[in-house]
Scaffold this motif. Structure first.
Motif, PDB file in Angstrom:
ATOM      1  N   ILE A  39       5.304  41.268   4.151  1.00  0.00           N
ATOM      2  CA  ILE A  39       5.490  40.085   4.982  1.00  0.00           C
ATOM      3  C   ILE A  39       4.579  38.995   4.411  1.00  0.00           C
ATOM      4  O   ILE A  39       3.405  39.243   4.143  1.00  0.00           O
ATOM      5  N   ILE A  40       5.121  37.804   4.257  1.00  0.00           N
ATOM      6  CA  ILE A  40       4.370  36.692   3.694  1.00  0.00           C
ATOM      7  C   ILE A  40       4.261  35.575   4.729  1.00  0.00           C
ATOM      8  O   ILE A  40       5.256  35.202   5.348  1.00  0.00           O
ATOM      9  N   TYR A  41       3.053  35.065   4.904  1.00  0.00           N
ATOM     10  CA  TYR A  41       2.801  33.910   5.761  1.00  0.00           C
ATOM     11  C   TYR A  41       1.975  32.933   4.939  1.00  0.00           C
ATOM     12  O   TYR A  41       1.012  33.331   4.274  1.00  0.00           O
ATOM     13  N   MET A  42       2.346  31.634   4.974  1.00  0.00           N
ATOM     14  CA  MET A  42       1.667  30.651   4.135  1.00  0.00           C
ATOM     15  C   MET A  42       1.181  29.458   4.939  1.00  0.00           C
ATOM     16  O   MET A  42       1.809  29.047   5.907  1.00  0.00           O
ATOM     17  N   THR A  43       0.048  28.910   4.482  1.00  0.00           N
ATOM     18  CA  THR A  43      -0.456  27.624   4.968  1.00  0.00           C
ATOM     19  C   THR A  43      -0.565  26.722   3.740  1.00  0.00           C
ATOM     20  O   THR A  43      -0.157  27.109   2.645  1.00  0.00           O
ATOM     21  N   GLU A  44      -1.133  25.543   3.898  1.00  0.00           N
ATOM     22  CA  GLU A  44      -1.274  24.636   2.753  1.00  0.00           C
ATOM     23  C   GLU A  44      -2.183  25.201   1.666  1.00  0.00           C
ATOM     24  O   GLU A  44      -1.991  24.913   0.489  1.00  0.00           O
ATOM     25  N   GLN A  45      -3.195  25.986   2.060  1.00  0.00           N
ATOM     26  CA  GLN A  45      -4.166  26.475   1.078  1.00  0.00           C
ATOM     27  C   GLN A  45      -4.145  27.980   0.852  1.00  0.00           C
ATOM     28  O   GLN A  45      -4.708  28.454  -0.123  1.00  0.00           O
ATOM     29  N   TYR A  46      -3.520  28.728   1.747  1.00  0.00           N
ATOM     30  CA  TYR A  46      -3.601  30.179   1.653  1.00  0.00           C
ATOM     31  C   TYR A  46      -2.235  30.827   1.751  1.00  0.00           C
ATOM     32  O   TYR A  46      -1.344  30.357   2.450  1.00  0.00           O
ATOM     33  N   VAL A  47      -2.122  31.958   1.060  1.00  0.00           N
ATOM     34  CA  VAL A  47      -0.980  32.855   1.205  1.00  0.00           C
ATOM     35  C   VAL A  47      -1.542  34.142   1.792  1.00  0.00           C
ATOM     36  O   VAL A  47      -2.530  34.693   1.279  1.00  0.00           O
ATOM     37  N   TYR A  48      -0.935  34.602   2.884  1.00  0.00           N
ATOM     38  CA  TYR A  48      -1.323  35.870   3.498  1.00  0.00           C
ATOM     39  C   TYR A  48      -0.225  36.884   3.203  1.00  0.00           C
ATOM     40  O   TYR A  48       0.950  36.613   3.445  1.00  0.00           O
ATOM     41  N   LEU A  49      -0.620  38.049   2.699  1.00  0.00           N
ATOM     42  CA  LEU A  49       0.310  39.138   2.418  1.00  0.00           C
ATOM     43  C   LEU A  49      -0.025  40.268   3.385  1.00  0.00           C
ATOM     44  O   LEU A  49      -1.143  40.806   3.359  1.00  0.00           O
ATOM     45  N   ALA A  50       0.919  40.628   4.244  1.00  0.00           N
ATOM     46  CA  ALA A  50       0.702  41.676   5.242  1.00  0.00           C
ATOM     47  C   ALA A  50       1.542  42.893   4.885  1.00  0.00           C
ATOM     48  O   ALA A  50       2.761  42.781   4.716  1.00  0.00           O
ATOM     49  N   SER A  51       0.880  44.028   4.751  1.00  0.00           N
ATOM     50  CA  SER A  51       1.557  45.284   4.397  1.00  0.00           C
ATOM     51  C   SER A  51       1.319  46.307   5.495  1.00  0.00           C
ATOM     52  O   SER A  51       0.175  46.677   5.770  1.00  0.00           O
ATOM     53  N   ASN A  52       2.387  46.767   6.109  1.00  0.00           N
ATOM     54  CA  ASN A  52       2.297  47.780   7.153  1.00  0.00           C
ATOM     55  C   ASN A  52       2.199  49.161   6.517  1.00  0.00           C
ATOM     56  O   ASN A  52       2.827  49.433   5.500  1.00  0.00           O
ATOM     57  N   TYR A  53       1.381  50.036   7.127  1.00  0.00           N
ATOM     58  CA  TYR A  53       1.270  51.407   6.619  1.00  0.00           C
ATOM     59  C   TYR A  53       0.860  52.347   7.746  1.00  0.00           C
ATOM     60  O   TYR A  53       0.412  51.918   8.810  1.00  0.00           O
ATOM     61  N   THR A  54       1.046  53.638   7.507  1.00  0.00           N
ATOM     62  CA  THR A  54       0.625  54.674   8.445  1.00  0.00           C
ATOM     63  C   THR A  54      -0.552  55.403   7.822  1.00  0.00           C
ATOM     64  O   THR A  54      -0.491  55.841   6.668  1.00  0.00           O
ATOM     65  N   ASP A  55      -1.656  55.540   8.598  1.00  0.00           N
ATOM     66  CA  ASP A  55      -2.842  56.196   8.055  1.00  0.00           C
ATOM     67  C   ASP A  55      -2.707  57.717   8.129  1.00  0.00           C
ATOM     68  O   ASP A  55      -1.707  58.245   8.619  1.00  0.00           O
ATOM     69  N   THR A  56      -3.722  58.429   7.662  1.00  0.00           N
ATOM     70  CA  THR A  56      -3.668  59.892   7.610  1.00  0.00           C
ATOM     71  C   THR A  56      -3.664  60.529   8.997  1.00  0.00           C
ATOM     72  O   THR A  56      -3.278  61.681   9.137  1.00  0.00           O
ATOM     73  N   ASP A  57      -4.053  59.761  10.036  1.00  0.00           N
ATOM     74  CA  ASP A  57      -4.011  60.269  11.409  1.00  0.00           C
ATOM     75  C   ASP A  57      -2.656  60.011  12.065  1.00  0.00           C
ATOM     76  O   ASP A  57      -2.468  60.331  13.241  1.00  0.00           O
ATOM     77  N   GLY A  58      -1.728  59.378  11.348  1.00  0.00           N
ATOM     78  CA  GLY A  58      -0.404  59.107  11.886  1.00  0.00           C
ATOM     79  C   GLY A  58      -0.309  57.833  12.697  1.00  0.00           C
ATOM     80  O   GLY A  58       0.681  57.604  13.386  1.00  0.00           O
ATOM     81  N   GLU A  59      -1.336  56.970  12.636  1.00  0.00           N
ATOM     82  CA  GLU A  59      -1.315  55.699  13.365  1.00  0.00           C
ATOM     83  C   GLU A  59      -0.959  54.553  12.429  1.00  0.00           C
ATOM     84  O   GLU A  59      -1.316  54.569  11.254  1.00  0.00           O
ATOM     85  N   THR A  60      -0.260  53.556  12.968  1.00  0.00           N
ATOM     86  CA  THR A  60       0.175  52.428  12.152  1.00  0.00           C
ATOM     87  C   THR A  60      -0.906  51.351  12.078  1.00  0.00           C
ATOM     88  O   THR A  60      -1.654  51.136  13.028  1.00  0.00           O
ATOM     89  N   ASN A  61      -0.960  50.688  10.924  1.00  0.00           N
ATOM     90  CA  ASN A  61      -1.933  49.634  10.657  1.00  0.00           C
ATOM     91  C   ASN A  61      -1.278  48.583   9.769  1.00  0.00           C
ATOM     92  O   ASN A  61      -0.221  48.820   9.186  1.00  0.00           O
ATOM     93  N   THR A  62      -1.940  47.444   9.650  1.00  0.00           N
ATOM     94  CA  THR A  62      -1.494  46.403   8.729  1.00  0.00           C
ATOM     95  C   THR A  62      -2.686  45.957   7.892  1.00  0.00           C
ATOM     96  O   THR A  62      -3.730  45.598   8.431  1.00  0.00           O
ATOM     97  N   LYS A  63      -2.516  45.993   6.571  1.00  0.00           N
ATOM     98  CA  LYS A  63      -3.524  45.461   5.649  1.00  0.00           C
ATOM     99  C   LYS A  63      -3.099  44.036   5.323  1.00  0.00           C
ATOM    100  O   LYS A  63      -1.947  43.784   4.997  1.00  0.00           O
ATOM    101  N   ILE A  64      -4.046  43.105   5.410  1.00  0.00           N
ATOM    102  CA  ILE A  64      -3.762  41.695   5.150  1.00  0.00           C
ATOM    103  C   ILE A  64      -4.607  41.247   3.967  1.00  0.00           C
ATOM    104  O   ILE A  64      -5.822  41.472   3.940  1.00  0.00           O
TER     105      ILE A  64
END
Length: 186
Positions: free
Chosen positions: A1-26
């Motif tokens: 997932i990509i979100y942009m502003t005038e100066q920054y690009v944010y890249l968000a990647s969803n993943y499931t950790d080893t405990d089976g819970e979902t997270n997002t790395k930005i």
């Protein structure tokens, strides 16, 4: 997932950790002309639905996520990260047992629609980034869009006697955020 502003690009990647819970790395990347520099990385609990679930306001990134736990229960959370993407404020369980349907950030507020059958339209304000707070709820579900600073447009599934009839448009007045009201529908 990509979100942009005038100066920054944010890249968000969803993943499931080893405990089976979902997270997002930005990942936050600084962009200026032909210069690109990785700037920061952070993580939040839950997954981001789409780019409308992210918003930079001032130096802070606001995020709405759906968290799936290892027991398969879900919860909607709202987070703020500082400019280095360090956790700053949150409401981790703003809507327990729900998922994000749509989000609209307008100035200091988040208009959040969840899958909840009782009060799925939630208004969250960020008076300080450290302490977001729920201001109001309304029994309506579907996709929300900001019409102006006091009116939201909802696209809602029309149901009568348990039978799905199609979709309808709903205007919602959010002037009194503690008591949002449906103005009209059709």
């Amino acid at each position: 997932i990509i979100y942009m502003t005038e100066q920054y690009v944010y890249l968000a990647s969803n993943y499931t950790d080893t405990d089976g819970e979902t997270n997002t790395k930005i990942r936050k990347v600084y962009v200026w002309g032909d210069y690109i520099q990785p700037f920061a990385e952070g993580t939040v609990k839950g997954t981001v639905k789409d780019q409308s679930s992210l918003d930079q306001y001032g130096k802070f990134l606001r995020i709405a996520t759906t968290r799936t736990m290892k027991d398969r229960k879900t919860s909607v959370g709202v987070y703020t990260l500082d400019y280095r993407l360090e956790p700053y404020g949150s409401i981790p369980d703003v809507a327990p047992s729900e998922v994000v349907v749509s989000c609209r950030f307008v100035n200091r507020r988040l208009y959040l629609s969840t899958s909840n059958k009782i009060y799925p339209f939630i208004i969250v304000e960020f008076p300080t980034y450290k302490n977001p707070q729920v201001l109001g709820r309304l029994k309506i579900s579907g996709y929300m869009h900001a019409y102006n600073s006091t009116t939201m447009i909802g696209i809602e599934r029309e149901v009568q006697s348990g039978q799905k009839l199609g979709r309808k448009v709903v205007l919602i007045n959010v002037t009194d955020v503690a008591n949002p009201k449906i103005l009209s529908s059709g």
